[in-house]
Scaffold this motif. Structure first.
Motif: not given
Lengths: 258, 291
Positions: A186-196, A203-210
């Protein structure tokens, strides 16, 4: 077996908030502290008190400056560790089967007793997530603290990776990214999480929030169109150049100096 | 990438050995008895010697046998399996030629195919790495195979074939350098995609994660001076392909001319292989403000 699983039941991973990270390196220290005494070979330091100290780390914090075409530059602290990729290129290149991705939770691990230390997996990883230990000569990488997250000897609040547990800013989150209702998803969806490096196809599992945009919250100062203070006219310098005796002295000394 | 001497020597020397085996397997030159022994001795020394050099860069050579297990997914494992299969296949073939003056044609042909497959799998170890864009191209296996076949032709005494193949090699090598110089840019990885921060502007490293060196920088970030690279390219092209081709076609055939051509070719081959590693840029350098 170094073939990748078709799919993993869970996708355990980290969500790293670049807006919140303050670059304190506590996660680096906690990671090294836990992982040098638990799972697998310790994380060696070489020449620790010498001229060129170096060591094995599973997590490193970079710092970047972003410079837009207009407006002020910004500093972003950037922790980086294994992203536990769905399409992990480090796993398929392994000649011995030491590297593998677990079908049940998607964690990418190294079986150190099978590792021949050829280093090819580190070459295959675009992110620099794997480091050969300088003493043990086996490949080390983030295990997502596999010896903490399922460890029933630890209190429940400690059953998360050491870096997440220690982060004083709350910039690191751990959870199942395959479950769309999990906190991390939900955090990724709310904050537009991104792949490096999405172009690498890992297809990384870990996500970065900009980082959140700062310009919206700190408006630029209003344009300077005259004095704001009613007293300002009275406080301006009275004369540009001294006159009378002081003027003569200034000119005389100035001429001498010229 | 760090140009490790053990890998440069391994890929160069074993490539020559497997190239020579590929020619010997199809009966070129058609030798028997002690003459066959001499040829196979050289081929085995190069191929197996190269394999042993490769073990020097392993952290745990005592576990090297485990590398035979993952041939389904790993090109490095395939190389290990194929190289041993090649050396085993040529064992009875070489013995029959040496002791019984008999050519086991089918076995030889199979051995030749295995030898070329070994060289191909060596090249695919590098060509399959997306993280190193300069390697991630079909010209890499083409070039490795051409080096093996042309060098093998030279060692097997096929003068005209070798001279002709060297010219093809020179062309392919030039094409690879021209193409390779553009591959990093074409792969599209930048500091902006690496950090995902491109939407905030141009990304520049402010501070590295540690003040000291680390494994990643030592292993994967190697910067070659432009002029040094240009000089080595010239040496690789002239000494590796053009001069041996000239020597073979102008100087009357003989052991001396062949020795000079082999020496020149090996020098050029080592220079080209050094450049192959040293010029290859890993995308991880982007995280450290370097390419």
């Amino acid at each position: 077996m170094t073939s990748l699983p078709d799919r993993t039941e869970k996708k355990l991973g980290l969500v790293i908030d670049l807006d919140t990270c303050v670059g304190c390196h506590a996660c680096v220290v906690a990671c090294k502290g836990w992982n040098t005494q638990g799972y697998g070979a310790p994380l060696a330091d070489l020449d620790a008190y010498g001229a060129e100290p170096e060591g094995t780390f599973l997590n490193r914090v970079h710092a970047y400056e972003t410079v837009p075409d207009d407006g002020p530059a910004a500093v972003v602290h950037f922790p980086k560790s294994c992203l536990h990729c769905d399409d992990a290129p480090c796993v398929t290149v392994c000649p011995t089967g030491a590297s593998y991705k677990r079908g049940e939770d998607g964690i990418v691990l190294v079986n150190e007793t099978d590792c021949i230390g050829c280093g090819l997996c580190a070459w295959a990883c675009p992110y620099g997530a794997r480091e050969m230990d300088g003493k043990e000569k086996v490949m080390k990488k983030c295990t997502l603290c596999v010896d903490r997250i399922y460890n029933e000897n630890l209190p429940e609040e400690d059953r998360e990776p050491a870096c997440v547990r220690t982060c004083p800013a709350g910039a690191r989150h751990f959870g199942d990214l395959a479950d769309p209702d999990s906190d991390v998803s939900r955090l990724v969806a709310a904050r537009d999480g991104m792949d490096l490096m999405p172009e690498q196809g890992t297809k990384p599992v870990n996500q970065y929030l900009p980082p959140r945009p700062k310009a919206d919250r700190v408006p630029s100062p209003p344009p300077d169109d005259g004095p704001v203070d009613v007293l300002a006219p009275f406080l301006e310098p009275v004369a540009d150049a001294p006159q009378g005796f002081l003027g003569w002295l200034d000119r005389a000394l100035g001429a001498g100096g010229r | 990438m760090h140009p490790a001497p053990s890998i440069i020597v391994f890929t160069a020397i074993s490539g020559l050995g497997f190239g020579l085996l590929a020619w010997l397997g199809v009966g070129v030159p058609d030798v028997t008895g002690w003459s066959a022994f001499a040829f196979f001795f050289i081929a085995y020394a190069l191929a197996a010697g190269g394999l042993m050099a490769s073990a020097f860069h392993l952290g745990h050579p005592e576990r090297a046998f485990k590398a035979f297990s993952q041939w389904r997914s790993s090109w490095l494992s395939r190389e290990a399996v194929l190289s041993v299969a090649t050396l085993l296949a040529f064992g009875p073939y070489a013995l029959a030629l040496w002791l019984f003056e008999t050519r086991l044609g089918l076995l030889g042909a199979v051995g030749s195919l295995l030898a070329l497959a070994t060289v191909f799998s060596t090249s695919m170890i590098y060509a399959s790495l997306r993280a190193v864009p300069r390697w991630n191209h079909w010209l890499v296996p083409t070039l490795f195979l051409l080096y093996a076949i042309s060098g093998g032709a030279l060692l097997s005494g096929e003068i005209y074939a070798a001279a002709l193949l060297f010219l093809v090699l020179a062309g392919a090598q030039l094409l690879y350098w021209r193409t390779g110089d553009k591959l990093f840019h074409a792969a599209g990885s930048t500091a902006e995609t690496a950090t995902g921060l491109g939407f905030m502007g141009k990304v520049r490293q402010l501070e590295p994660p540690h003040t000291g060196p680390n494994y990643l920088l030592k292993e994967m970030v190697f910067v070659v001076g432009r002029r040094r690279a240009e000089r080595l390219r010239l040496i690789a092209l002239l000494s590796g392909a053009i001069l041996p081709a000239l020597v073979l076609s102008i100087v009357p055939a003989g052991h001396l001319a062949a020795a000079v051509a082999v020496l020149l070719h090996v020098i050029g081959l080592l220079a080209a292989r050094w450049l192959f590693f040293a010029e290859a840029e890993h995308v991880v350098g982007l995280y450290y403000g370097r390419r």
